[in-house]
Design a protein around this motif. Structure first.
Motif, PDB file in Angstrom:
ATOM      1  N   GLY A 113       7.065  24.962  53.025  1.00 51.09           N
ATOM      2  CA  GLY A 113       5.657  25.307  53.185  1.00 51.09           C
ATOM      3  C   GLY A 113       5.174  25.219  54.620  1.00 51.09           C
ATOM      4  N   ILE A 114       6.082  25.085  55.549  1.00 48.23           N
ATOM      5  CA  ILE A 114       5.664  25.038  56.949  1.00 48.23           C
ATOM      6  C   ILE A 114       5.620  26.462  57.489  1.00 48.23           C
ATOM      7  CG2 ILE A 114       6.309  24.270  59.274  1.00 48.23           C
ATOM      8  CD1 ILE A 114       7.777  21.898  57.760  1.00 48.23           C
ATOM      9  N   SER A 115       4.479  26.868  58.038  1.00 53.62           N
ATOM     10  CA  SER A 115       4.399  28.244  58.521  1.00 53.62           C
ATOM     11  C   SER A 115       3.793  28.341  59.917  1.00 53.62           C
ATOM     12  CB  SER A 115       3.577  29.091  57.534  1.00 53.62           C
ATOM     13  OG  SER A 115       2.304  28.479  57.371  1.00 53.62           O
ATOM     14  N   ARG A 116       3.363  27.200  60.481  1.00 51.85           N
ATOM     15  CA  ARG A 116       2.766  27.277  61.826  1.00 51.85           C
ATOM     16  C   ARG A 116       3.826  27.619  62.856  1.00 51.85           C
ATOM     17  NH1 ARG A 116      -0.583  22.348  63.314  1.00 51.85           N
ATOM     18  NH2 ARG A 116       0.082  23.052  65.368  1.00 51.85           N
ATOM     19  N   LYS A 117       3.514  28.694  63.614  1.00 56.38           N
ATOM     20  CA  LYS A 117       4.510  29.252  64.518  1.00 56.38           C
ATOM     21  C   LYS A 117       5.001  28.212  65.531  1.00 56.38           C
ATOM     22  CE  LYS A 117       5.550  33.392  67.199  1.00 56.38           C
ATOM     23  NZ  LYS A 117       6.256  32.662  68.240  1.00 56.38           N
ATOM     24  N   GLY A 118       4.091  27.429  66.063  1.00 55.29           N
ATOM     25  CA  GLY A 118       4.460  26.427  67.069  1.00 55.29           C
ATOM     26  C   GLY A 118       5.515  25.470  66.550  1.00 55.29           C
ATOM     27  N   ILE A 119       5.292  24.977  65.327  1.00 54.23           N
ATOM     28  CA  ILE A 119       6.232  24.022  64.733  1.00 54.23           C
ATOM     29  C   ILE A 119       7.582  24.690  64.473  1.00 54.23           C
ATOM     30  CG2 ILE A 119       6.688  22.566  62.710  1.00 54.23           C
ATOM     31  CD1 ILE A 119       3.654  22.141  62.508  1.00 54.23           C
TER      32      ILE A 119
END
Lengths: 258, 217
Positions: free
Chosen positions: A120-126
């Motif tokens: 569920g991780i979708s933040r581009k930076g991460i």
């Protein structure tokens, strides 16, 4: 062997495994030391891959397979093979690298990001950060950093295998499982993977199945010799390869049978 | 049916044995040349050391080849590394036999100082140690190897005894010093031969049991 000083990452206790009626693993008791490489060796059909697959519940994919006993994961002391434990979550924590490189038909970037997206991780930076860190960890970053959006299948065999290692690393696994990771690779790509395995153990516990005894000797700290579903001998790798205690181990190691 | 590798290991063992018998003969001939004052035999013994040296190099090359090509493990690895180390000790024993023969050549030029009594006894024990250590190697008999280890003290004691006896000669009559010193050398060479036999026996224990017992006593 004295086991007092070792820090356990996992431990098989009275582990039995059945493929339907076939009793494939028999009363396995074996420690896995944290941040060390443990090799499983033995002739074809001895149960080494079956044992490896228990660690990330691969056997759950087929009906009629049955586990008995425990594989305790430390420090949490959960039993990996307990039905109450979600196999999907286990596979995030205990990842497998297979015999033949099996990248997804996606870009290099998406292959590595896949497990995190499932979480569920979708933040581009991460994701960017995790992809770079994992590719560096798999010693592939310098070779692919300019073409992260190219298709993974266009990489060479050795690069694809390192990509699979990066993909396994991305979810921050606690144990990495290698099933014959270099049998489809040439000697140069093989030695890169071996170097990588030795480097990775600074961060993660590793279990490797290999047919190549010299590979087990080169990369592992501990070696277990298996035969007919049992652990015949488990000891420090240098002991196994210089002065094994068991006659069967001696015969297998020296190529007299198997 | 034995594999090619097993045949190679057998051939290696045979070569080590051949080296061993050359060296055993060198010990007995060198002492014989001294006790029987036979300078021709002493010269022959010195010449034959070339064979020992050739075989030493051959065995080393064979071991290196087997390690490179066969990647020996476990018992095979121990056999090959043991063969290499044993060979070094055997070659050194050969050199000591040459040293004895050289002293014999010198001593045979002068009147005999005294009858040789302890020297032949030391020779018999030291030579027996070499022979049994090699026997233990071939038969993988660690009990026999450990028995060899026990005998080293006797040789050390005899060496000490010979030294004291000769010291007495030297104090009594300074004209004996040159000969007496040479005989103490011979005694010391025999004591060193027993030490090399001890090394071989310790390697055999490693070969059979996988345990390194050197420097434990």
């Amino acid at each position: 062997m004295t086991r007092s000083a070792i820090e356990l990452k996992a431990e098989a206790k009275n582990l039995n495994f059945y493929y339907g009626p076939v009793h494939a693993l028999k009363n396995i008791n074996m420690p896995i030391e944290r941040r060390k490489v443990t090799a499983l060796i033995g002739p074809s059909g001895c149960g080494k891959t079956t044992f490896l697959r228990c660690f990330n519940r691969m056997h759950d994919l087929y009906p009629h397979n049955r586990y008995e006993g425990e594989i305790i994961l430390y420090p949490d002391k959960i039993n990996i093979i307990s039905p109450e434990i979600d196999p999907i979550e286990i596979r995030m924590q205990i990842s497998m690298v297979f015999q033949k490189p099996n990248p997804f038909p996606k870009s290099i970037y998406e292959n590595v990001a896949y497990g995190l997206r499932v979480r569920g991780i979708s933040r581009k930076g991460i994701l960017d950060e995790a992809v770079e860190k994992s590719l560096r960890g798999a010693a592939l970053w310098e070779e692919v950093k300019g073409r992260l959006n190219s298709l993974a299948v266009d990489l060479s065999g050795g690069q694809q295998q390192r990509l699979c290692i990066a993909r396994a690393l991305a979810t921050g696994p606690r144990i990495l499982l290698f099933d014959e990771p270099t049998s489809a690779l040439d000697p140069t790509a093989t030695s890169k993977i071996e170097e990588l395995i030795i480097e990775l153990k600074n961060e993660v516990t590793i279990i490797i199945v290999t047919h190549n005894m010299q590979q087990a000797a080169r990369v592992s700290d501990y070696t277990a010799f298996m035969y007919l579903g049992e652990i015949i001998e488990f000891d420090k790798t240098d002991k196994i390869f210089t002065a094994p205690s068991n006659r069967l181990t001696e015969e297998y190691i020296t190529g007299r049978f198997g | 049916m034995s594999t090619v590798f097993e045949k190679e290991l057998e051939a290696l063992k045979e070569k080590v044995l051949r080296l061993g018998s050359l060296v055993e003969k060198a010990i007995s001939d060198s002492i014989k040349s001294l006790v029987e004052r036979n300078s021709v035999l002493a010269a022959e013994t010195i010449d034959r050391d070339a064979l020992v040296n050739t075989l030493d190099v051959e065995i080393d090359e064979e071991c290196i080849r087997l390690i490179a090509l066969r990647q020996p493990r476990a018992g095979d690895l121990r056999l090959i590394t043991t063969a290499m180390k044993i060979t070094t000790d055997l070659e050194r024993i050969g050199d000591l036999a040459v040293d004895i023969a050289e002293r014999a050549l010198e001593l045979n030029e002068e009147p005999q100082l005294k009858p040789y009594i302890d020297i032949p006894r030391m020779t018999e024990i030291a030579q027996g140690m070499v022979r049994d250590a090699l026997d233990a190697f071939v038969k993988k008999d660690s009990a026999l190897a450990r028995d060899v280890l026990m005998r080293d003290d006797t040789v050390d004691q005899l060496n000490y005894q010979v030294f004291n006896e000769l010291l007495f000669f030297m104090i009594q009559d300074p004209k004996t010093v040159s000969r007496a010193v040479k005989i103490t050398y011979v005694s010391k060479y025999l004591e060193r031969i027993a030490d090399h036999a001890t090394n071989i026996a310790e390697m055999v224990v490693y070969l059979v049991e996988g345990k390194i017992i050197r420097h434990m006593g």
